[in-house]
Design an enzyme around this catalytic site. Structure first.
Site, PDB file in Angstrom:
ATOM      1  N   ASP A 238       0.832  -1.206   0.000  1.00  0.00           N
ATOM      2  CA  ASP A 238       0.000   0.000   0.000  1.00  0.00           C
ATOM      3  C   ASP A 238       0.866   1.254   0.000  1.00  0.00           C
ATOM      4  O   ASP A 238       0.534   2.259  -0.653  1.00  0.00           O
ATOM      5  CB  ASP A 238      -0.927  -0.001   1.213  1.00  0.00           C
ATOM      6  CG  ASP A 238      -2.044  -1.031   1.094  1.00  0.00           C
ATOM      7  OD1 ASP A 238      -2.257  -1.551  -0.026  1.00  0.00           O
ATOM      8  OD2 ASP A 238      -2.696  -1.319   2.116  1.00  0.00           O
ATOM      9  N   GLU A 307      28.646  12.035 -11.440  1.00  0.00           N
ATOM     10  CA  GLU A 307      27.355  11.479 -11.011  1.00  0.00           C
ATOM     11  C   GLU A 307      26.783  10.564 -12.082  1.00  0.00           C
ATOM     12  O   GLU A 307      26.316   9.461 -11.791  1.00  0.00           O
ATOM     13  CB  GLU A 307      26.367  12.605 -10.699  1.00  0.00           C
ATOM     14  CG  GLU A 307      26.630  13.335  -9.399  1.00  0.00           C
ATOM     15  CD  GLU A 307      25.534  14.323  -9.085  1.00  0.00           C
ATOM     16  OE1 GLU A 307      25.013  14.943 -10.039  1.00  0.00           O
ATOM     17  OE2 GLU A 307      25.194  14.485  -7.902  1.00  0.00           O
ATOM     18  N   HIS A 360      24.799  -2.558 -13.087  1.00  0.00           N
ATOM     19  CA  HIS A 360      24.500  -3.503 -12.005  1.00  0.00           C
ATOM     20  C   HIS A 360      23.002  -3.745 -11.841  1.00  0.00           C
ATOM     21  O   HIS A 360      22.546  -4.899 -11.825  1.00  0.00           O
ATOM     22  CB  HIS A 360      25.099  -2.977 -10.702  1.00  0.00           C
ATOM     23  CG  HIS A 360      24.723  -3.766  -9.495  1.00  0.00           C
ATOM     24  ND1 HIS A 360      25.063  -5.089  -9.340  1.00  0.00           N
ATOM     25  CD2 HIS A 360      24.010  -3.422  -8.383  1.00  0.00           C
ATOM     26  CE1 HIS A 360      24.594  -5.530  -8.175  1.00  0.00           C
ATOM     27  NE2 HIS A 360      23.947  -4.544  -7.582  1.00  0.00           N
TER      28      HIS A 360
END
Length: 668
Positions: A238, A307, A360
């Site tokens: 939920d 990043e 990955h």
């Protein structure tokens, strides 16, 4: 409807998702941490090798009764925590066995869970070859035979201020590495307990590493950890639905993804799960340098973007944003409130232009890349890793990383598919795409060097041009093993059930003295051969029967005059009952006192007041605890309006409790 009969001969179907208390007979049989993480910030892992079969079995049974946490107990603890933020923390425990552990305890053939990798063990040459491991590169202690694995976990225990301590940990990662006093004490006590029949061949200390910006769980390379787990409980599903319609990815999972029938369980609902442990060392400094170099080579005419380079290796940015969804992180650096983005698949990136095929997250969860999504979803594992070693900010090169672990119902079709067929396979999912750069190769080459692999990286996110750059695998496998998490009924069957929790009114020491006095009275009655249980005319309960009745203890009557009832053995049976009652009461008090000692030591380290609540004159839990036991208490309060005592109060109160524990031990 979900049928668990994959590895079971008889069981009723169970609908998933279900509430945490909906199938209590099943959840009472399953160890905690399987269907849902135990949620503690700190862990101790003890790897055991037994030397005395019968002593080991008795200890396992006692340990299971006292500490091993069922899924139902875990749910009850979580509910208590949700309803009362000041709920006292508790030690969480799991107990697992290897195949050789089962055999040492005397079990054979079909009594042992049947799964080929589990039966072989992770050191077996065939398993080593399949996983690409090299046992000679493992830490020496992992090269030994291991029979069992004990997991102990806890948060810092600070009574009503436990949440305050956890908040400090989230803000200051240095505090995460400081082991909770109670957990350290329990582990040391456990090691002392088993010294006569088992050896601790290896010990690991783990902690949940958290981002000091968001408070989210991360691993040593700085990426969010534990995201995109299979969900079993309605509450979790939920919560996920608030952020997703499950149109691209449905995280729900059937119970037969993780549960396997325990052949030694004593109930129809007896289940366990296969557990994989692998110690993965991460070279943080070298990884960071490699990511910078990768970013430099992918920058084109712009600025280097570490990043994005890191996201290409992991499949997600450090904040958890999937790289297929965005070319930059989406979450703020403030305390995070958003649920991670998980409603995605790779159907919109069939050429790997946004998320490389070797990333990955894509390697270990291809989300439909193979063309058979339903089969892929049954290849999933339930991950339960925790960190070890220095903080990432120290950029450790060795002795730091992930204590990886996972649960599943079938090692071959789950962990082995993920590690062997996907992560280690340079041709999955696209021919020649390369192995998983994070966990695809976890050993050194023949020259003793970590493996270097050439990958084709997106030159620009979302566009077809590629740039060829080498990347080194900076994760090294240091040891591991396969275990099975037995059912609660099997573990508890190895020793008699202890008496229930003792509930009484009054001072514990006085209660012990009263029980001892009642034993003396029974012995006197035995010497004079007088009746016990009833007296007077009409017959009424005597003081002995009343004493037992008030404490809900079983009583054996013995009458020989007027009414023949029972036998002379009743004297000793009642004495034995009271001796057990005293032992249970003392053990319960020792346990409670050990909690308070640990709490006092944590307060001392944080320099928090003891005795009064804040700046008020209301007594705190320490005062109440000592008062209920008629023990002297020393205050130490430094507030705007109240000054009481000095710093020596911490140690004085600890000394009083230690002396109290010694007196209880003498009463047993």
């Amino acid at each position: 409807m979900v049928n668990l009969s994959k590895n079971i001969t008889k069981i009723s179907e169970i609908i998933t998702s279900f509430d945490e208390f909906e199938h209590d007979t099943l959840l009472a049989e399953i160890q905690g941490n399987i269907l849902k993480s135990h949620g503690r910030n700190h862990s101790v892992y003890l790897f055991l090798k037994f030397s005395d079969k019968e002593a080991a079995k008795r200890w396992i049974g006692r340990f299971a009764h006292k500490y091993v946490t069922s899924a139902l107990a875990q749910a009850e603890q979580a509910k208590q925590y949700r309803q009362n933020q000041a709920a006292e923390g508790q030690i969480f425990a799991n107990f697992f066995l290897t195949r050789s552990g089962y055999e040492f305890l005397g079990y054979q053939g079909e009594q042992i869970p049947q799964d080929q990798p589990f039966l072989n063990g992770m050191k077996h040459p065939e398993i080593q070859k399949a996983l690409g491991d090299d046992v000679n590169q493992w830490e020496p202690s992992y090269q030994q035979e291991i029979h069992a694995f004990v997991l102990l976990a806890a948060d810092k225990i600070l009574g009503p201020r436990t949440e305050d301590a956890k908040h400090l940990e989230r803000k200051n990662p240095e505090l995460l590495r400081k082991h909770p006093v109670l957990l350290a004490r329990k582990a040391a006590k456990l090691e002392k307990e088993i010294a006569g029949f088992a050896e601790v061949v290896h010990k690991e200390i783990g902690y949940v590493l958290r981002s000091d910006k968001t408070g989210e769980e991360i691993e040593h390379f700085g990426f969010r950890d534990g995201v995109s787990q299979p969900l079993f409980f309605k509450r979790d599903i939920d919560r996920a639905r608030k952020h997703s319609d499950f149109s691209q990815w449905d995280p729900r999972a059937p119970l037969n993804l993780v549960l396997f029938k325990d052949p030694l369980g004593t109930k129809e609902e007896s289940y366990g799960s296969f557990f994989v442990f692998r110690k993965l060392e991460q070279n943080v400094k070298a990884w960071n340098e490699d990511i910078k170099q990768l970013a430099e080579k992918l920058k084109g005419t712009g600025e280097p973007n570490p990043e994005l380079a890191g996201a290409y290796t992991m499949g997600r940015f450090q904040d958890g944003t999937p790289v297929i969804v965005s070319e930059k992180p989406l979450y703020s650096e403030s305390e995070k409130e958003e649920e991670e983005e998980d409603n995605f698949n790779y159907s919109q990136d069939t050429e790997g232009l946004k998320c490389p095929f070797f990333a990955h997250a894509r390697k270990v969860n291809p989300r439909g890349d193979t063309g058979n999504l339903e089969r892929e979803k049954m290849n999933r594992i339930v991950r339960r890793g925790i960190n070890y070693g220095p903080l990432p900010s120290e950029e450790p090169e060795t002795d730091a990383g992930l204590l990886f672990s996972c649960f599943q119902a079938d090692l071959l079709t789950q962990f082995h598919v993920m590690q062997e067929k996907w992560a280690n396979n340079c041709d999955f999912y696209r021919q020649g795409c390369g192995t998983d750069p994070v966990v695809g190769v976890e050993k050194k080459d023949e020259n003793g060097q970590l493996c270097t692999e050439t990958y084709q990286w997106p030159s620009k996110w979302g566009e077809p041009e590629k740039t060829q750059v080498d990347f080194i695998h900076w994760v090294l496998m240091k040891g591991g093993e396969y275990f099975f998490a037995p059912s609660m009924s099997f573990l508890k069957s190895l020793a008699p059930a202890p008496s229930r929790n003792i509930i009484f009114r009054g001072v514990p020491k006085q209660e012990i003295e009263a029980a001892q006095a009642t034993i003396a009275e029974l012995e006197k009655c035995r010497e004079t051969n007088c009746g016990i249980g009833l007296c007077g005319d009409p017959l009424e309960p005597d003081e002995l029967l009343t004493f037992f009745y008030q404490r809900n203890l079983p009583f054996k009557a013995y009458l020989i005059e007027g009414l023949v009832l029972g036998s002379a053995s009743a004297y000793q049976q009642n004495i034995t009952t009271l001796e057990q009652y005293i032992e249970d009461l003392c053990n319960q008090e020792i346990e409670a006192s050990e909690y308070k000692i640990a709490e006092l030591e944590e307060y001392k380290e944080l320099y928090w007041a003891i005795g009064l609540q804040g700046d008020t004159l209301e007594p705190d839990d320490f005062v109440n605890f000592f008062g209920e036991r008629d023990l002297p208490f020393q205050f130490f309060v430094r507030g705007e309006n109240v000054l009481l005592g000095d710093e020596s109060a911490y140690d004085q109160n600890i000394k009083i409790l230690i002396e109290y524990i010694h007196s209880l031990e003498r009463s047993i």
